[in-house]
Design a protein around this motif. Structure first.
Motif, PDB file in Angstrom:
ATOM      1  N   CYS A 123       0.836  -1.212   0.000  1.00  0.00           N
ATOM      2  CA  CYS A 123       0.000   0.000   0.000  1.00  0.00           C
ATOM      3  C   CYS A 123       0.867   1.257   0.000  1.00  0.00           C
ATOM      4  O   CYS A 123       1.827   1.354   0.753  1.00  0.00           O
ATOM      5  CB  CYS A 123      -0.885  -0.002   1.247  1.00  0.00           C
ATOM      6  SG  CYS A 123      -1.802   1.538   1.514  1.00  0.00           S
ATOM      7  N   GLU A 124       0.530   2.209  -0.877  1.00  0.00           N
ATOM      8  CA  GLU A 124       1.277   3.465  -0.915  1.00  0.00           C
ATOM      9  C   GLU A 124       0.398   4.647  -0.535  1.00  0.00           C
ATOM     10  O   GLU A 124       0.751   5.803  -0.769  1.00  0.00           O
ATOM     11  CB  GLU A 124       1.909   3.663  -2.305  1.00  0.00           C
ATOM     12  CG  GLU A 124       2.950   2.593  -2.609  1.00  0.00           C
ATOM     13  CD  GLU A 124       3.633   2.745  -3.964  1.00  0.00           C
ATOM     14  OE1 GLU A 124       3.332   3.727  -4.679  1.00  0.00           O
ATOM     15  OE2 GLU A 124       4.453   1.876  -4.300  1.00  0.00           O
ATOM     16  N   GLY A 125      -0.763   4.373   0.002  1.00  0.00           N
ATOM     17  CA  GLY A 125      -1.597   5.440   0.533  1.00  0.00           C
ATOM     18  C   GLY A 125      -2.299   6.295  -0.509  1.00  0.00           C
ATOM     19  O   GLY A 125      -2.487   7.491  -0.307  1.00  0.00           O
ATOM     20  N   TYR A 126      -2.723   5.695  -1.629  1.00  0.00           N
ATOM     21  CA  TYR A 126      -3.441   6.482  -2.651  1.00  0.00           C
ATOM     22  C   TYR A 126      -4.859   6.832  -2.201  1.00  0.00           C
ATOM     23  O   TYR A 126      -5.495   7.702  -2.770  1.00  0.00           O
ATOM     24  CB  TYR A 126      -3.486   5.713  -3.978  1.00  0.00           C
ATOM     25  CG  TYR A 126      -2.140   5.595  -4.635  1.00  0.00           C
ATOM     26  CD1 TYR A 126      -1.627   6.652  -5.406  1.00  0.00           C
ATOM     27  CD2 TYR A 126      -1.358   4.458  -4.479  1.00  0.00           C
ATOM     28  CE1 TYR A 126      -0.378   6.556  -5.998  1.00  0.00           C
ATOM     29  CE2 TYR A 126      -0.107   4.359  -5.074  1.00  0.00           C
ATOM     30  CZ  TYR A 126       0.378   5.415  -5.836  1.00  0.00           C
ATOM     31  OH  TYR A 126       1.619   5.315  -6.410  1.00  0.00           O
ATOM     32  N   GLU A 175      -1.308   9.179   5.099  1.00  0.00           N
ATOM     33  CA  GLU A 175      -0.897   8.104   4.217  1.00  0.00           C
ATOM     34  C   GLU A 175      -1.207   6.704   4.748  1.00  0.00           C
ATOM     35  O   GLU A 175      -1.275   5.745   3.989  1.00  0.00           O
ATOM     36  CB  GLU A 175       0.620   8.234   4.005  1.00  0.00           C
ATOM     37  CG  GLU A 175       1.174   7.323   2.965  1.00  0.00           C
ATOM     38  CD  GLU A 175       2.690   7.416   2.876  1.00  0.00           C
ATOM     39  OE1 GLU A 175       3.178   8.375   2.253  1.00  0.00           O
ATOM     40  OE2 GLU A 175       3.362   6.534   3.431  1.00  0.00           O
ATOM     41  N   ALA A 176      -1.386   6.571   6.070  1.00  0.00           N
ATOM     42  CA  ALA A 176      -1.557   5.246   6.656  1.00  0.00           C
ATOM     43  C   ALA A 176      -3.014   4.810   6.539  1.00  0.00           C
ATOM     44  O   ALA A 176      -3.931   5.604   6.712  1.00  0.00           O
ATOM     45  CB  ALA A 176      -1.129   5.259   8.115  1.00  0.00           C
ATOM     46  N   LEU A 177      -3.212   3.508   6.275  1.00  0.00           N
ATOM     47  CA  LEU A 177      -4.549   2.969   6.085  1.00  0.00           C
ATOM     48  C   LEU A 177      -4.915   2.027   7.224  1.00  0.00           C
ATOM     49  O   LEU A 177      -4.120   1.192   7.628  1.00  0.00           O
ATOM     50  CB  LEU A 177      -4.601   2.201   4.751  1.00  0.00           C
ATOM     51  CG  LEU A 177      -5.915   1.457   4.461  1.00  0.00           C
ATOM     52  CD1 LEU A 177      -7.037   2.454   4.205  1.00  0.00           C
ATOM     53  CD2 LEU A 177      -5.748   0.517   3.277  1.00  0.00           C
TER      54      LEU A 177
END
Lengths: 95, 463
Positions: free
Chosen positions: A30-33, A50-52
């Motif tokens: 995951c790159e936080g899109y 950015e964190a999910l």
């Protein structure tokens, strides 16, 4: 009943039985899109920029939105169950 | 019978036992079936219930959002396995090829995968660990208990240990507006994994969010009241702090005790294996039918001078399980090496911290892009002039770039790849805590003189 405790659970005071989904996000990918948080906000939430964080076993009522979120993920980090726990062990100790 | 015929027969009617039914065990089982294994498959696990995901336990479960029982892992396919759950394995007999269970049952196998993972390191005084209000976080029951304690509105939470898990729990406490003290023996949070420079950033982050962070301190005693409830903690310098919840976050213990007399190279460091995930025996000889994957595996990594590295990383468990499973049902010539660049993430205080490579395998570190005060940057780690790792704070999109630098042994320090070049790009010593803080002690001795009789013997540790 083979599926008890696996794909079903009782919800609230009504004896309504709801199927839950299984979701896992490969957060190393995951790159936080944040596409998922936009498409299925009840299941995916951003923590900071950015964190999910996500609901691993959301109600099946959200299935369409979650499948759309999984499809839209630019790095394809979201895995959704393919079999709804049919092959699950029973919750009790084996004999 | 030729070995090709043997392999065909094994793939058709063989018996595979997976010991450890969590992430690595489940993904391995799925890969075995995907690759056409039609024999019998047995999943052994000490926890009841279905395989579940652990990273959410210290994050969205503790916030109260996701119930602890609701992190069951999605399945990629049917695995048609027999599940033996709720009883741990307590022995492996390599002569008879069976796994021994704690209830006395014996489970025969042709090949076995060991993926028993780690458990939380408990507080060192058993009676204090048993106090109401003292927690560790590794299983869903742990997380459920701690979530309930946090929901009850404690006056203060003490987190012992400022590694990733401890820091994440402190972050949740602040998010829930609960006063929290973090006690860490090292000079800063995360310093053992990421070094002094990032440790300082992590310390600032904690304090900026209202954590009472105390570094270089040691908690010596947890004191309870007459009802057995935690009341206060004592520090080595004689000071105390009142708290009704304490979370012991002192890392994990690899679940290898059950292999003590198996003859495998297993110990506190994990189970040594080759890159094909085959376990090594005590002498360091590779075995044929014993495979290892996940947190408990200790695997050589060619990028890092072939050092044996064990990783408690989610992505490593998934990848290594896939390689191990593939190799379990493949001929020697078709086997794959597990050649991964470690990847890790942590979510705390609104920041996404990610790392690629092995930051402890470094002598220097430099901020290559972004801004440290804004908590949005990438730091690259170098060892003898080449890039060996990178850590990002809210800058995950760049980590793949650094992974390629590591894979190609690119020179250190690397140039800034983006327009956000920091003002000062001077490498500094990476500065990890010394071996005294990290030492584990000897676990084997070598006996015999003649090359034909030299053998390694395991040493029982008295701790």
């Amino acid at each position: 009943m083979r599926r008890s405790g696996a794909g079903f659970r009782a919800r609230s005071s009504q004896s309504l039985v709801v199927v839950e989904m299984r979701v896992v996000v490969d957060l190393s990918r995951c790159e936080g899109y944040a596409q998922c948080a936009f498409l299925a906000p009840d299941a995916f939430r951003m923590h900071g920029e950015e964190a999910l964080m996500y609901d691993s076993n959301p109600d099946d009522a959200q299935r369409d939105r979650i499948l759309r979120a999984a499809a839209a993920c630019p790095v394809q980090a979201i895995l959704v169950d393919r079999l709804e726990g049919r092959d699950a062990p029973t919750e009790a100790s084996p004999s | 019978m030729t070995s090709a015929e043997n392999l065909q027969a094994f793939r058709r009617d063989g018996r595979i036992v997976v010991v450890g039914a969590s992430l690595a065990g489940l993904r391995a089982a799925e890969t075995l079936r995907e690759e056409g294994f039609t024999g019998s498959l047995t999943m052994i696990g000490d926890e009841l219930g279905e395989p579940y995901d652990r990273p959410p336990l210290s994050k969205q479960v503790l916030t109260g959002w996701v119930p602890a029982g609701n992190t069951k892992l999605p399945r990629r396919r049917e695995i048609d396995a027999e599940w033996l759950l709720g009883v741990p394995a307590d022995g492996l007999d390599l002569a008879a090829n069976h796994v021994h269970l704690a209830d006395g049952r014996e489970v025969p196998f042709d090949r076995v995968l060991i993926s028993t993972g780690v458990r939380a390191r408990p507080w060192f005084v058993e009676s204090e660990a048993a106090l109401d209000g003292v927690f560790v976080v590794r299983t869903r029951e742990h997380a459920e208990g701690l979530q309930r304690a946090l929901a009850a509105g404690p006056s203060r939470v003490l987190v012992i240990g400022a590694g990733f898990t401890g820091s994440e729990i402190a972050s949740i406490c602040r998010e829930r507006d609960i006063p929290v003290t973090v006690a860490e023996l090292a000079p800063a949070p995360l310093v053992g994994a990421l070094g002094a420079m990032i440790g300082e950033v992590a310390a600032d982050l904690q304090r900026a969010h209202g954590v009472d962070l105390r570094c270089g301190v040691k908690v010596t005693q947890l004191e309870g009241d007459a009802q057995g409830r935690l009341r206060r903690a004592h520090f080595e310098d004689g000071t105390t702090i009142d708290a009704d919840v304490a979370v012991v976050a002192l890392g994990g213990i690899r679940n290898t005790d059950w292999l003590r007399s198996s003859g495998l190279a297993a110990g506190v460091w994990g189970i040594a294996c080759d890159t094909g995930c085959r376990a090594l025996d005590l002498n360091g000889l590779v075995t044929d039918d014993i495979f290892v994957a996940g947190d408990v595996a200790r695997c050589p990594n060619p990028i890092y001078e072939y050092r044996l590295i064990s990783l408690e990383h989610w992505a490593n468990a998934v990848e290594q399980a896939g390689v191990a499973a593939h190799n379990m049902v493949s001929a020697q010539a078709d086997r794959w090496p597990h050649l991964t660049i470690p990847l890790f993430w942590s979510i705390q205080f609104g920041v996404n911290i990610k790392s690629v490579g092995v930051p402890t395998f470094a002598d220097e570190v430099v901020v290559t892009q972004g801004s440290v005060p804004d908590h949005r940057f990438v730091a690259a780690y170098g060892y003898r002039g080449r890039v060996t790792a990178a850590v990002s704070f809210n800058n995950a999109k760049w980590l793949d770039h650094y992974r390629r630098l590591i894979e190609t042994a690119a020179p250190f320090p690397p140039p800034c790849p983006a327009p956000d070049q920091p003002a000062d790009m001077k490498p500094v010593p990476v500065d990890f805590p010394g071996p005294v803080l990290l030492a584990q002690g000897a676990t084997v001795v070598v006996t015999g003189h003649d090359p034909s009789e030299r053998r390694v013997t395991a040493v029982r540790q008295h701790r």
